[in-house]
Enzyme design. Structure first.
Site, short mmCIF file in Angstrom:
data_model
loop_
_atom_site.label_atom_id
_atom_site.label_comp_id
_atom_site.label_asym_id
_atom_site.label_seq_id
_atom_site.Cartn_x
_atom_site.Cartn_y
_atom_site.Cartn_z
CG ASN A 229 -2.69 4.12 1.36
OD1 ASN A 229 -3.76 4.35 1.92
ND2 ASN A 229 -2.35 2.93 0.94
CB SER B 214 -0.96 0.00 1.18
OG SER B 214 -0.33 -0.44 2.33
CD GLU C 86 -2.98 4.00 -5.92
OE1 GLU C 86 -2.73 5.19 -5.96
OE2 GLU C 86 -2.79 3.32 -4.91
CG HIS D 154 -2.65 -0.29 -3.54
ND1 HIS D 154 -2.76 1.05 -3.24
CD2 HIS D 154 -2.94 -0.95 -2.40
CE1 HIS D 154 -3.10 1.18 -1.98
NE2 HIS D 154 -3.22 -0.01 -1.44
C1 CAA Z 1 -5.04 1.05 3.07
C2 CAA Z 1 -4.95 0.88 1.60
O1 CAA Z 1 -3.86 0.61 1.12
C3 CAA Z 1 -6.04 1.12 0.67
C4 CAA Z 1 -7.42 0.85 1.17
O2 CAA Z 1 -7.96 -0.20 0.95
S1 CAA Z 1 -8.11 2.08 2.02
C5 CAA Z 1 -9.73 1.49 2.37
C6 CAA Z 1 -10.64 1.69 1.20
N1 CAA Z 1 -11.95 1.25 1.59
C7 CAA Z 1 -12.88 2.09 2.05
O3 CAA Z 1 -12.66 3.28 2.12
C8 CAA Z 1 -14.15 1.43 2.48
C9 CAA Z 1 -15.11 2.40 3.10
N2 CAA Z 1 -16.33 1.70 3.47
C10 CAA Z 1 -17.29 1.37 2.57
O4 CAA Z 1 -17.17 1.66 1.38
C11 CAA Z 1 -18.51 0.65 3.09
O5 CAA Z 1 -18.62 0.89 4.46
C12 CAA Z 1 -18.45 -0.91 2.83
C13 CAA Z 1 -18.44 -1.18 1.33
C14 CAA Z 1 -17.25 -1.56 3.49
C15 CAA Z 1 -19.69 -1.55 3.46
O6 CAA Z 1 -20.80 -0.96 2.87
P1 CAA Z 1 -22.21 -0.85 3.61
O7 CAA Z 1 -23.16 -0.31 2.62
O8 CAA Z 1 -22.03 -0.18 4.91
O9 CAA Z 1 -22.50 -2.32 4.03
P2 CAA Z 1 -23.39 -3.43 3.42
O10 CAA Z 1 -24.68 -2.90 2.88
O11 CAA Z 1 -23.45 -4.43 4.52
O12 CAA Z 1 -22.51 -4.01 2.22
C16 CAA Z 1 -22.56 -3.59 0.87
C17 CAA Z 1 -22.03 -4.72 0.03
O13 CAA Z 1 -20.64 -4.98 0.39
C18 CAA Z 1 -20.46 -6.33 0.82
N3 CAA Z 1 -19.46 -6.30 1.89
C19 CAA Z 1 -19.44 -5.50 2.98
N4 CAA Z 1 -18.34 -5.73 3.72
C20 CAA Z 1 -17.64 -6.71 3.08
C21 CAA Z 1 -16.43 -7.37 3.36
N5 CAA Z 1 -15.66 -7.06 4.42
N6 CAA Z 1 -16.02 -8.33 2.50
C22 CAA Z 1 -16.75 -8.66 1.40
N7 CAA Z 1 -17.92 -8.03 1.09
C23 CAA Z 1 -18.36 -7.09 1.93
C24 CAA Z 1 -21.83 -6.76 1.29
O14 CAA Z 1 -21.99 -8.16 1.22
C25 CAA Z 1 -22.74 -6.06 0.30
O15 CAA Z 1 -22.72 -6.81 -0.92
P3 CAA Z 1 -23.97 -6.81 -1.95
O16 CAA Z 1 -24.10 -5.40 -2.46
O17 CAA Z 1 -23.55 -7.81 -3.00
O18 CAA Z 1 -25.16 -7.24 -1.16
N1 NDP Z 2 -5.55 -3.51 5.08
C1 NDP Z 2 -5.81 -2.79 4.02
O1 NDP Z 2 -6.81 -2.06 3.97
C2 NDP Z 2 -4.90 -2.84 2.83
C3 NDP Z 2 -3.66 -3.45 2.90
N2 NDP Z 2 -2.86 -3.50 1.81
C4 NDP Z 2 -1.57 -4.16 1.87
O2 NDP Z 2 -1.79 -5.57 1.75
C5 NDP Z 2 -0.79 -6.27 2.50
C6 NDP Z 2 -1.49 -7.20 3.48
O3 NDP Z 2 -2.33 -6.44 4.34
P1 NDP Z 2 -3.51 -7.11 5.17
O4 NDP Z 2 -4.10 -8.22 4.39
O5 NDP Z 2 -4.35 -6.02 5.66
O6 NDP Z 2 -2.68 -7.73 6.39
P2 NDP Z 2 -3.03 -8.96 7.35
O7 NDP Z 2 -2.25 -8.73 8.60
O8 NDP Z 2 -4.51 -9.16 7.42
O9 NDP Z 2 -2.45 -10.23 6.56
C7 NDP Z 2 -1.11 -10.44 6.24
C8 NDP Z 2 -0.90 -11.94 6.12
O10 NDP Z 2 0.37 -12.21 5.53
C9 NDP Z 2 0.98 -13.23 6.30
N3 NDP Z 2 2.44 -13.21 6.12
C10 NDP Z 2 3.37 -12.49 6.78
N4 NDP Z 2 4.61 -12.78 6.32
C11 NDP Z 2 4.44 -13.71 5.35
C12 NDP Z 2 5.34 -14.44 4.51
N5 NDP Z 2 6.65 -14.26 4.60
N6 NDP Z 2 4.82 -15.33 3.62
C13 NDP Z 2 3.50 -15.54 3.55
N7 NDP Z 2 2.61 -14.90 4.33
C14 NDP Z 2 3.07 -13.99 5.21
C15 NDP Z 2 0.55 -12.92 7.72
O11 NDP Z 2 0.80 -13.99 8.57
P3 NDP Z 2 1.13 -13.63 10.16
O12 NDP Z 2 -0.19 -13.35 10.76
O13 NDP Z 2 1.80 -14.85 10.66
O14 NDP Z 2 2.06 -12.45 10.14
C16 NDP Z 2 -0.93 -12.64 7.48
O15 NDP Z 2 -1.70 -13.84 7.41
C17 NDP Z 2 0.11 -5.20 3.12
O16 NDP Z 2 1.21 -4.97 2.28
C18 NDP Z 2 -0.81 -3.99 3.16
O17 NDP Z 2 -0.12 -2.78 3.17
C19 NDP Z 2 -3.25 -2.98 0.59
C20 NDP Z 2 -4.48 -2.40 0.46
C21 NDP Z 2 -5.38 -2.24 1.60
#
Ligand code: CAA
Ligand code: NDP
Length: 284
Positions: A190, A119, A152, A140
């Site tokens: 991010n 990320s 991405e 991503h």
């Molecule tokens: C950190 C990084 O590197 C990058 C990132 O990912 S940053 C994070 C980006 N994500 C966001 O910003 C998410 C923000 N949140 C949301 O968009 C919404 O809250 C959400 C989509 C998670 C849930 O939406 P909601 O309307 O509150 O919930 P809900 O009505 O229960 O669900 C909508 C749909 O999503 C599905 N869903 C919800 N949570 C889910 C999950 N964790 N896994 C799989 N499906 C899920 C539901 O089953 C439902 O599917 P259908 O439309 O097919 O029925």
């Molecule tokens: N969380 C988010 O919203 C997002 C995350 N990402 C990126 O995705 C990646 C995973 O994040 P996320 O799924 O949230 O993290 P989690 O902590 O949910 O999962 C990571 C998994 O990888 C396993 N792991 C660690 N080291 C190894 C290895 N050497 N070989 C195989 N498996 C390994 C971990 O095991 P153990 O528990 O033993 O460490 C764990 O099961 C990160 O790079 C994160 O930045 C990208 C987009 C969104």
């Protein structure tokens, strides 16, 4: 470049989601993690998501079985020898990712594309752990993967046009929308999202408002689907901290300094939803 067999490394929340959407699109997928129990946890989450689709009559039980039959558990990286594409989604740590990529470079056939779901970490640096930097790329996905449309796609310095095109095409087969960005810390998503989340944590830390109030302001005032503190818990506070550290180090600018409260929670093991406690409690 024909992609049929995929390995996803890391069966956490992102890896299991990526494996699910790949299997749904018809790819054969190895889901790899360090231990069998982690892979099984990933499978349980995929099963739950697909079952919900069956219950909502968006998919038949037969279709669900077909998707599950395309998924294979793996705890041996050597299984990557059978793949055309590896998508790494292990923890957000450069040493761990570099080690995985160096091993994959030895194990996989020379045409295999090595993608990372990092990320924020530099793709160019991850690629440098291999002897095939032209075949290394950032892919991503957003969380939750089955729902969010964006992928991405990040080119490293050496990523070839051919590899970029293959990954853009593959992303479309997953019914996702690819957006090309360059390799800078945090990419686009991010670099913009995480400072907002960090600022929300500072707002809590400085006592400007209660956590619920901060989330409500951003939900009702800015129409965000989740407030920033709820979203931080959803992403994982460890991942949020790693991303802020990458931004801070990568740009050398103090505007990206992680909030001490974020560090404190991560040190306490309060990582958000995945550990049952973060800014909010999810136990029971
Ligand atoms: C950190 C990084 O590197 C990058 C990132 O990912 S940053 C994070 C980006 N994500 C966001 O910003 C998410 C923000 N949140 C949301 O968009 C919404 O809250 C959400 C989509 C998670 C849930 O939406 P909601 O309307 O509150 O919930 P809900 O009505 O229960 O669900 C909508 C749909 O999503 C599905 N869903 C919800 N949570 C889910 C999950 N964790 N896994 C799989 N499906 C899920 C539901 O089953 C439902 O599917 P259908 O439309 O097919 O029925
Ligand atoms: N969380 C988010 O919203 C997002 C995350 N990402 C990126 O995705 C990646 C995973 O994040 P996320 O799924 O949230 O993290 P989690 O902590 O949910 O999962 C990571 C998994 O990888 C396993 N792991 C660690 N080291 C190894 C290895 N050497 N070989 C195989 N498996 C390994 C971990 O095991 P153990 O528990 O033993 O460490 C764990 O099961 C990160 O790079 C994160 O930045 C990208 C987009 C969104």
């Amino acid at each position: 470049m024909s992609i049929q067999n995929v390995m996803v490394i890391g069966a956490g929340q992102m890896g299991s989601g990526i494996a699910q959407v790949c299997a749904m699109a018809g790819y054969k997928v190895y889901l790899n993690d360090l231990k069998e129990e982690f892979v099984q946890k990933g499978f349980a989450s995929i099963n739950k998501n697909l079952q919900r689709q069956v219950e909502k009559e968006k998919m038949t039980a037969e279709q669900k079985q077909e998707i599950l039959s395309r998924l294979t558990a793996s705890t041996d990286l050597q299984d990557a020898a059978q793949t055309d594409l590896v998508i790494e989604a292990a923890v957000e740590n450069m040493k761990i990712k570099s080690d995985i990529f160096a091993k994959l470079d030895e194990i996989t056939p020379e045409q295999t594309i090595l993608a990372t779901n990092t990320s924020s970490l530099p793709i160019t640096e991850i690629a440098a752990a291999t002897k095939r930097p032209e075949k290394v790329i950032g892919m991503h996905f957003m969380n939750p993967v089955p729902v969010m449309k964006l992928v991405e796609i990040i080119r490293g310095l050496a990523t070839s046009d051919e590899v970029y095109q293959a990954i853009e095409d593959m992303t479309k087969t997953l019914k996702k929308v690819p957006v090309e960005v360059n390799d800078f810390p945090g990419f686009v998503s991010n670099r913009i999202l995480m400072p907002m989340i960090n600022e929300a944590i500072y707002t809590l830390y400085e006592g400007v408002a209660e956590k619920e109030a901060i989330d409500e302001v951003m939900k009702l005032g800015m129409n965000h689907p989740m407030g920033p503190l709820t979203l931080a818990d959803f992403i994982g506070l460890d991942t949020c901290l790693y991303i802020m550290e990458t931004l801070h180090e990568g740009f050398g600018d103090d505007k990206y300094r992680p909030c001490p409260l974020l560090r404190k929670y991560v040190k306490a093991g309060w990582l958000g939803r995945k550990t049952g406690r973060g800014f909010y409690s999810y136990e029971g």
